[in-house]
Scaffold this active site. Structure first.
Site, short mmCIF file in Angstrom:
data_model
loop_
_atom_site.label_atom_id
_atom_site.label_comp_id
_atom_site.label_asym_id
_atom_site.label_seq_id
_atom_site.Cartn_x
_atom_site.Cartn_y
_atom_site.Cartn_z
N GLU A 150 -0.61 1.45 -1.34
CA GLU A 150 -1.13 1.39 -2.66
C GLU A 150 -1.99 0.09 -2.72
O GLU A 150 -3.08 -0.19 -3.19
CB GLU A 150 -0.16 1.14 -4.05
CG GLU A 150 0.66 2.52 -4.36
CD GLU A 150 1.54 3.13 -3.29
OE1 GLU A 150 2.06 2.28 -2.27
OE2 GLU A 150 2.17 4.08 -3.49
N HIS A 204 10.31 7.12 -11.56
CA HIS A 204 9.05 8.20 -11.85
C HIS A 204 9.09 8.19 -13.39
O HIS A 204 8.32 9.07 -13.82
CB HIS A 204 9.50 9.83 -11.44
CG HIS A 204 9.54 10.07 -9.88
ND1 HIS A 204 10.91 9.60 -8.95
CD2 HIS A 204 8.70 10.06 -9.00
CE1 HIS A 204 10.48 9.91 -7.86
NE2 HIS A 204 9.44 9.95 -7.59
#
Ligand code: TPP
Length: 704
Positions: free
Chosen positions: A435, A505
């Site tokens: 990322e 999540h």
């Protein structure tokens, strides 16, 4: 320390002018450092970190590179490189004293944080290592312009053989971002030239402790396409030769190159450090014998290129230049305190303005939020060839030969589905699973005029990119005094109410980002708003974090027909979802719909909440909040993120502060409990605010 290099370069191969010019530059760099140290001791400069011992490799590199043509991401030790590229001593002293006209930052950053728009020296920050991914992004931009000709036509000053220079210390080579950058740059054969200036220490930590086996060049030798060269960076002829080879290799697009240059650091890490605390006298003496300034002077003498008198004349000339530059810089003005908040955002484009208020022209059947985000991406990619989409799994199929045989992935939520197939693999591609790399490279691309729209697969995984966002992307325009900027969009699916998403999540966390100056943060609650806000995000001139509540991606209740290619919603404009008189509910994201679910029950009790969907969290629509609270005299701030230190705390505090006299009740907050999202749906429901909780909170506030 052994320099462990195999190069024996004859000085006699080099022209006299080159060697004498190099000596002048090394001497100049040394004396600028000495002068800055003096200024610091006199309290006229406020910080000092120097390039002493690194001068020769810097000058050698700059002599092979082209200022204003190539791109530069230099480390703070690169004073000599910058001087050779064309930064003047006067400009450097403006940085020392923090003057308004300092070209690097206008007095906002410490000295030696190089930046020079005209010379393409991109503003440098303090974190060690962040510059590397940005440089790789700039090189990726170069490759993009080669592949996408229409984008190159819109770019200013793209050159098909340009090189991106980036330097770092031996210490910085331990940062994960260095390795992420190599993995990507070598995989794609990007035109980036790394220079590891290894002075044997990172503050007090010696390189054998820092780097496995003590040699970074040994470690990186297995990267494909990477030319690895090692040199004694205190030896000018050797440095010059190695620099030339590496620059040529990158210019010819053979791949990236890495020079491991052994240098010294005799003046301690900075003026705040005393290396005698951790380096013995013997070690210091050994280093002193490799002083690049003395070595180059000796070489000129040995080769009989200058007489003692000529050497003294060069030095006297430099000393005079420095005296004049310092006098001038000391008379320079600091920036006015009234300008201190200038350039947090683009001064040219205001995304809250009417220009971004464009009405919808509806076509077709209602479509989901996923569909309309995808539609906005397609429209913007078609409108502007500089819009580029990448991230994890965003492409349809990385292997192009397989593409006709498969349906295509297009993101784990399918938001980017079909973009690669339609626009080609140069404009929508899969990134590696890293990322910081996605975001850091996007920054480098944006700095040179591309418009990356990158995806972080789940908001929960944005944290490796936090350094790039917090210390780099949002500060670039401000810290360079508007010299550089990086308008880009980071899309991230966020939040819970999914059942089963659990702790990694389904988390929220928007307030961590709304806390950051320089970043626009938006969170749509409907398909139509997602479409209009995304277009604004892409066309605006600031970095935008575009948060997509994934629970809302496919709900039928928030669908809308396609609103046309130019539909835009300005930032900072909330939506009045429900008019009411009893209390104001300020909310956004998944809770907008939930807040409306209890309306009937409340109405039967005579309670009519007014519901505002903020849509844009920074900036936010204070005017509408204030107007509503003045009318209802009660406020409830409702959000999915944790309650403590959350987004609601700011809104509640401002209402309490500025609307105190209009309030008939305390300002209340309803938000997630201060924990994490659990896996089991019953547990998740307990953590997150539910419609029944909202009804209860509204009732209690109305009754207060
Ligand atoms: C990410 C980060 N961690 C720590 C620091 C503090 N720091 C500044 S310079 C430095 C050492 C850097 O060493 P090296 O990369 O070898 O460069 P050198 O100073 O030796 O030239 C450290 C730890 C920082 N600026 N950034």
């Amino acid at each position: 320390m052994s320099t462990a290099t195999n190069h024996v370069v004859k000085a006699s191969k080099l022209a006299k002018d080159l060697l004498v010019g190099a000596y002048r530059m090394v001497y100049l760099s040394r004396r600028v450092d000495d002068k800055e140290i003096q200024l610091k001791r006199q309290n006229r400069a406020f910080f000092q970190i120097g390039g002493v011992g690194h001068e020769t490799i810097g000058v050698a590199m700059a002599l092979h590179l082209k200022p204003g043509y190539d791109w530069f991401y230099p480390y703070y030790r690169d004073r000599a490189l910058c001087l050779q590229l064309g930064v003047t001593p006067y400009e450097m002293f403006l940085g020392s004293v923090g003057a308004k006209d300092d070209p690097a930052s206008g007095g906002r950053q410490m000295p030696s944080h190089w930046g020079h728009k005209k010379l393409r020296i991109v503003s440098q920050s303090s974190p060690t290592g962040t510059q590397i991914l940005q440089a790789v992004g700039a090189a990726e931009g170069s490759q993009y312009f080669t592949l996408v000709k229409e984008a190159a036509e819109l770019a200013t000053g793209f050159h098909s053989d340009e090189v991106v220079y980036v330097s770092l210390g031996d210490g910085a080579s331990s940062e994960g971002e260095f390795w992420e950058s190599l993995n990507w740059a070598c995989g794609r054969k990007l035109p980036v030239l790394y220079v590891v200036e290894d002075n044997g220490y990172a503050i007090s930590v010696p390189v054998d402790v820092q780097t496995a086996g003590g040699s970074i060049s040994r470690l990186v030798k297995s990267f494909p396409h990477l030319l690895v060269l090692e040199c004694d960076g205190t030896d000018f002829p050797e440095s010059y030769e190695v620099a030339g080879k590496a620059v040529e290799y990158v210019r010819q697009r053979k791949g990236p190159a890495l020079i491991h240059a052994h240098v010294i650091r005799p003046y301690s890490h900075s003026l705040s450090d005393d290396e005698r605390l951790y380096k013995s006298e013997e070690v210091r003496q050994r280093e002193a014998r490799r002083d690049p300034l003395l070595r180059l002077a000796d070489l000129l003498r040995q080769e009989r290129l200058v007489s003692e008198k000529e050497l003294k004349e060069i030095e006297a000339d430099v000393d005079r230049e420095i005296r004049e530059a310092v006098d001038q810089a000391l008379a320079a003005e600091p920036a006015s305190p009234s300008t201190v908040l200038r350039y947090l955002y683009s001064p040219a484009v205001d995304p809250t303005s009417e220009q971004f208020d464009q009405p919808p022209k509806f076509h077709g059947e209602p479509r989901t939020m996923v569909d309309l985000i995808n539609a906005a991406l397609r429209d913007e990619m078609a409108r502007d060839p500089r819009v580029v989409v990448f991230g994890e799994d965003v492409a349809d199929c990385s292997h192009e030969d397989e593409l006709p045989k498969v349906k295509g992935k297009g993101g784990v939520f399918k938001v980017t589905h079909g973009l690669q197939r339609h626009f080609g693999s140069a404009r929508c591609y899969n990134s590696h699973l890293a990322e910081a790399s996605i975001v850091g490279r996007a920054m480098g691309m944006a700095t040179r005029g591309l418009k990356p729209v990158v995806e972080i697969q789940f908001f929960d995984y944005i944290w490796p990119a936090m350094m790039q966002i917090r210390d780099e992307i949002i500060t670039l325009r401000w810290r360079s005094n508007n010299g550089f900027s990086c308008p880009l969009v980071i899309r991230a699916p966020i939040g819970g109410y999914l059942a089963g998403g659990a702790i990694y999540h389904s988390q929220s966390g928007e307030s961590i980002f709304t806390h950051l100056p320089g970043l626009r943060v938006v969170m749509p609650a409907t398909a139509l708003d997602a479409n209009g806000l995304l277009r604004t995000a892409i066309r605006c001139d600031d970095p935008v974090l575009f948060l997509e509540p994934k629970h809302l991606y496919r709900q039928t209740y928030n669908r809308a027909p396609y609103p046309g290619r130019d539909y835009m919603i300005p930032f900072g404009k909330a939506k009045l979802v429900q008019e009411g008189t009893t209390l104001t509910i300020v909310t956004y994201g998944s809770l907008v719909h939930r807040a409306t679910q209890g309306l009937k029950a409340l109405e039967q009790e005579g309670i009519q909440p007014e519901i505002l969907d903020l849509r844009s969290l920074n900036p936010y629509d204070w005017e509408l909040i204030a107007a509503s609270v003045k009318k209802t005299n009660r406020a409830l701030v409702l959000h999915e993120d944790n309650v403590s230190w959350g987004y609601g705390a700011e809104i509640a505090a401002r209402i309490a502060d500025e609307l105190f006299e209009f309030l008939d009740a305390p300002v209340r907050r309803l938000a997630a409990k201060d924990g994490f999202i659990p896996y089991h749906p019953v547990l998740e429901d307990t953590i997150l605010p539910q419609p029944a909780d909202i009804v209860r909170a509204a009732r209690a506030l109305a009754a207060y």
